[in-house]
Each structure stands twice: as structure tokens, then as C-alpha cells.
Design an enzyme around this catalytic site. Structure first.
Site, mmCIF file in Angstrom:
data_model
loop_
_atom_site.group_PDB
_atom_site.id
_atom_site.type_symbol
_atom_site.label_atom_id
_atom_site.label_comp_id
_atom_site.label_asym_id
_atom_site.label_seq_id
_atom_site.Cartn_x
_atom_site.Cartn_y
_atom_site.Cartn_z
ATOM 1 N N LEU A 2 64.396 -4.514 35.216
ATOM 2 C CA LEU A 2 65.285 -3.360 35.049
ATOM 3 C C LEU A 2 64.585 -2.057 35.420
ATOM 4 O O LEU A 2 65.068 -0.978 35.117
ATOM 5 C CB LEU A 2 65.797 -3.285 33.608
ATOM 6 C CG LEU A 2 66.438 -4.565 33.077
ATOM 7 C CD1 LEU A 2 66.889 -4.394 31.639
ATOM 8 C CD2 LEU A 2 67.617 -4.961 33.956
ATOM 9 N N TYR A 53 48.813 -7.306 25.009
ATOM 10 C CA TYR A 53 49.866 -6.413 24.537
ATOM 11 C C TYR A 53 49.528 -6.025 23.103
ATOM 12 O O TYR A 53 49.615 -6.848 22.189
ATOM 13 C CB TYR A 53 51.227 -7.109 24.564
ATOM 14 C CG TYR A 53 51.749 -7.466 25.936
ATOM 15 C CD1 TYR A 53 51.224 -6.897 27.088
ATOM 16 C CD2 TYR A 53 52.786 -8.382 26.064
ATOM 17 C CE1 TYR A 53 51.715 -7.234 28.339
ATOM 18 C CE2 TYR A 53 53.292 -8.719 27.312
ATOM 19 C CZ TYR A 53 52.749 -8.147 28.446
ATOM 20 O OH TYR A 53 53.256 -8.494 29.682
ATOM 21 N N GLY A 82 61.365 -1.217 34.479
ATOM 22 C CA GLY A 82 60.184 -0.992 33.660
ATOM 23 C C GLY A 82 60.179 0.361 32.988
ATOM 24 O O GLY A 82 61.178 0.800 32.411
ATOM 25 N N PHE A 83 59.039 1.047 33.088
ATOM 26 C CA PHE A 83 58.885 2.329 32.394
ATOM 27 C C PHE A 83 59.749 3.426 33.027
ATOM 28 O O PHE A 83 59.979 4.472 32.428
ATOM 29 C CB PHE A 83 57.416 2.749 32.395
ATOM 30 C CG PHE A 83 56.523 1.782 31.664
ATOM 31 C CD1 PHE A 83 56.649 1.600 30.297
ATOM 32 C CD2 PHE A 83 55.575 1.048 32.352
ATOM 33 C CE1 PHE A 83 55.838 0.704 29.623
ATOM 34 C CE2 PHE A 83 54.754 0.149 31.682
ATOM 35 C CZ PHE A 83 54.884 -0.021 30.319
ATOM 36 N N PHE A 108 59.506 -6.240 35.029
ATOM 37 C CA PHE A 108 60.256 -5.000 35.231
ATOM 38 C C PHE A 108 61.562 -5.269 35.983
ATOM 39 O O PHE A 108 61.874 -4.598 36.965
ATOM 40 C CB PHE A 108 59.423 -3.952 35.966
ATOM 41 C CG PHE A 108 58.275 -3.397 35.171
ATOM 42 C CD1 PHE A 108 58.178 -3.596 33.804
ATOM 43 C CD2 PHE A 108 57.278 -2.676 35.804
ATOM 44 C CE1 PHE A 108 57.111 -3.083 33.073
ATOM 45 C CE2 PHE A 108 56.204 -2.160 35.090
ATOM 46 C CZ PHE A 108 56.121 -2.361 33.728
ATOM 47 N N LEU A 167 65.906 1.695 36.501
ATOM 48 C CA LEU A 167 66.670 1.803 37.731
ATOM 49 C C LEU A 167 67.731 2.893 37.614
ATOM 50 O O LEU A 167 68.445 2.978 36.614
ATOM 51 C CB LEU A 167 67.372 0.470 38.021
ATOM 52 C CG LEU A 167 66.515 -0.711 38.464
ATOM 53 C CD1 LEU A 167 67.348 -1.984 38.430
ATOM 54 C CD2 LEU A 167 65.970 -0.481 39.863
#
Length: 292
Positions: free
Chosen positions: A215, A63, A217-218, A213, A221
Site C-alpha cells: 500500500l 522489528y 509503506g511509510f 509495502f 499510495l
């Protein structure tokens, strides 16, 4: 401040951790590449997480690369005794920010040493081997060779526990023949439910499952059902999505990430939310809508 005790705990390796943790990926720059716009804010989020009771932080030296671990060290070193830092190896970043496999013995050993150096640790609590046969999701193929390298680094005392990331059930079974696997980290959330059977199998074995992820991710939801439930409960859709995961199985450990202290506390407040059986059934219908 959230009472994380309400979310319960689970064993990760040989440590009992709160089921609501923190994922550090968003502390790097855009696209998880380069430094953040506001390093002081990133440091503040980490300190706020630990102050709130988070004792499980997920990270990786790819990262940034290196950026996130260096921020963790700046914010939290010397680390609290109860803090478990979990990292990942098996990938590297290209100069263009691409995500590339890094499976050779030399690359895996270098990744472990990079994590040790940038986190300022003598031994890594848990190292997940990220499988990169397909960067977009699990793909079949033997993981014996890279996992044997990681197991040897464990025998040398550089790694306490081993986990797997981005893997299929077949690869989990293969991995267990090579080393003790303490956790599996795959994409899973209300809409991505491919690992339902795996989660239940791991729960029976007492093995942690850590959805990344959680929620979306990029691509967050998007669901009218989720929004409607949240409105009725006076919560945010993301809090409901996290609480659904907590109720889904007792071995699920959450690592929602954010670069905002306000958003951090909103996520951690999911520990205090309660979903009835009827609401759980209603949310089951979100599966299959996909990620918008």
C-alpha cells in the site's frame, strides 16, 4: 468478516496458505522501534487476523527489536497447526533506530536463535535473508556467503525453508544455486513495478512473491485514478490496490499490516472485491506516478 477463500491460496514452502496474510511490522512502536503505545490492541489485531482465517504472518525479530515477535507469542502461542510464520534476518537496529546490515555468520546464527526464542518455536517455517547492500532497495552484489550460512542453519534443522528479500533477479538466480528459494519478498505495488518480469518468472516456477509495502509503506499510495476506481466500486483505495495485486499474478501473497482491528478487516475484505479487465487496464496507468 472476510471470506479469505475468495482470494485463493498458494504454496509457501510446503504449506498451502491463504493469499491474504498479515504483516506484523506495524505492531512495534513508531518507526518500527520500541514497544507499541497499546500492547493489548496489538494482541487483539493478531488474534482477530487468525480468527478471520489468516494463516500467513510475516515478521522479524529486528522489528522493535524483539517486540513484535514477543507480541506474536503472547497473542497466538500455542500456534494453530495451519499458521505459517515467516521471519527475516540480515539486519539489526542501531540504538538510534537505524537499520544496519548484520551479515556475519555469528550475527545470522544469533538472529535465528533470537527468532526461535522470542516466538517460542523449535524450528522456523520460513526465513527470508534480507539483503542490505542498500537499505533503500535492491543493489547488486554476491549473496553467497550469508546465504550459505542460512543454508547451514537449515541443514541443522533450525529452519525449514529459505526465502530472499530486497534482491535483484541476478541475486535470485545466485541464491537458487545455493539453496531452494521458496519466496522472494521485495517492494512492489501499483506504483512500484520494477519487479514485473521477476514476478512472472517466479510464477512460472511456482515460487511465491510477497510484496512488502503493498500500500506504499511509510508514504501511502496517492493516485486520483485509484481513488476514482475505488469510489465507483464502493471500496477504499487500499482495497482496490490489494485486489489489483491479487489479480496481477497467482503467486503473489499479500501481507498488509495494520495496528487496527477495523483496518485489518477492511484489508481482508479485498478478498471479496472483483476488478474487471477494463479496471485492471485503467489501473495500469498508475505505474510511474511514484509514491507521494
Amino acid at each position: 468478516m472476510s471470506n479469505l477463500d475468495k482470494a485463493g491460496t498458494f504454496i509457501l514452502g510446503d504449506r498451502n496458505v491463504n493469499r491474504l496474510g498479515y504483516g506484523a511490522m506495524q505492531l512495534a512502536g513508531k518507526g518500527v522501534f520500541g514497544p507499541p503505545k497499546d500492547r493489548d490492541a496489538a494482541v487483539a489485531v493478531l488474534r482477530a487476523a487468525v480468527e478471520a482465517g489468516v494463516n500467513h504472518i510475516d515478521t522479524s525479530d529486528f522489528y522493535g527489536p524483539h517486540v513484535t515477535n514477543q507480541i506474536i507469542r503472547e497473542a497466538l502461542h500455542p500456534y494453530p497447526d495451519e499458521l505459517v510464520i515467516v521471519t527475516k534476518i540480515g539486519a539489526m537496529r542501531g540504538a538510534d533506530g537505524s537499520w544496519n546490515p548484520a551479515f556475519s555468520a555469528e550475527q545470522l546464527a544469533q538472529a535465528v536463535h533470537d527468532n526461535l526464542r522470542n516466538l517460542d518455536l523449535d524450528v522456523l517455517d520460513v526465513v527470508n535473508l534480507r539483503i542490505m547492500f542498500d537499505v533503500h532497495g535492491p543493489a547488486e552484489g554476491s549473496i553467497e556467503e550469508p546465504l550459505a550460512v542460512l543454508a547451514e542453519l537449515q541443514r541443522k534443522g533450525l529452519v525449514r525453508h529459505i526465502g530472499l528479500s530486497n534482491v535483484t533477479p541476478t541475486q535470485v538466480a545466485e541464491g537458487r544455486r545455493i539453496a531452494r528459494i521458496v519466496c522472494v519478498q521485495n517492494q512492489y505495488n501499483l506504483a512500484h513495478r520494477q519487479d514485473d518480469a521477476m514476478i512472472d518468472d517466479l510464477a512460472r516456477d511456482g515460487t511465491a512473491y510477497v510484496p512488502f509495502f503493498p500500500l506504499g509503506g511509510f508514504s501511502p499510495l496517492q493516485s486520483s485514478t485509484l481513488s476514482d476506481v475505488a469510489q465507483r466500486l464502493g471500496a477504499t483505495p487500499m482495497q482496490v490496490a490489494l485486489t489489483w495485486l491479487l489479480r496481477r499474478a497467482p503467486n503473489i501473497l499479500l501481507i498488509p499490516g495494520t495496528s487496527s482491528v477495523t483496518h485489518l478487516h477492511e484489508n481482508l475484505a479485498a478478498a471479496e472485491l472483483r476488478l474487471s479487465d477494463a479496471v485492471m487496464t485503467e489501473l495500469e496507468g498508475v505505474s510511474g506516478i511514484g509514491i507521494a
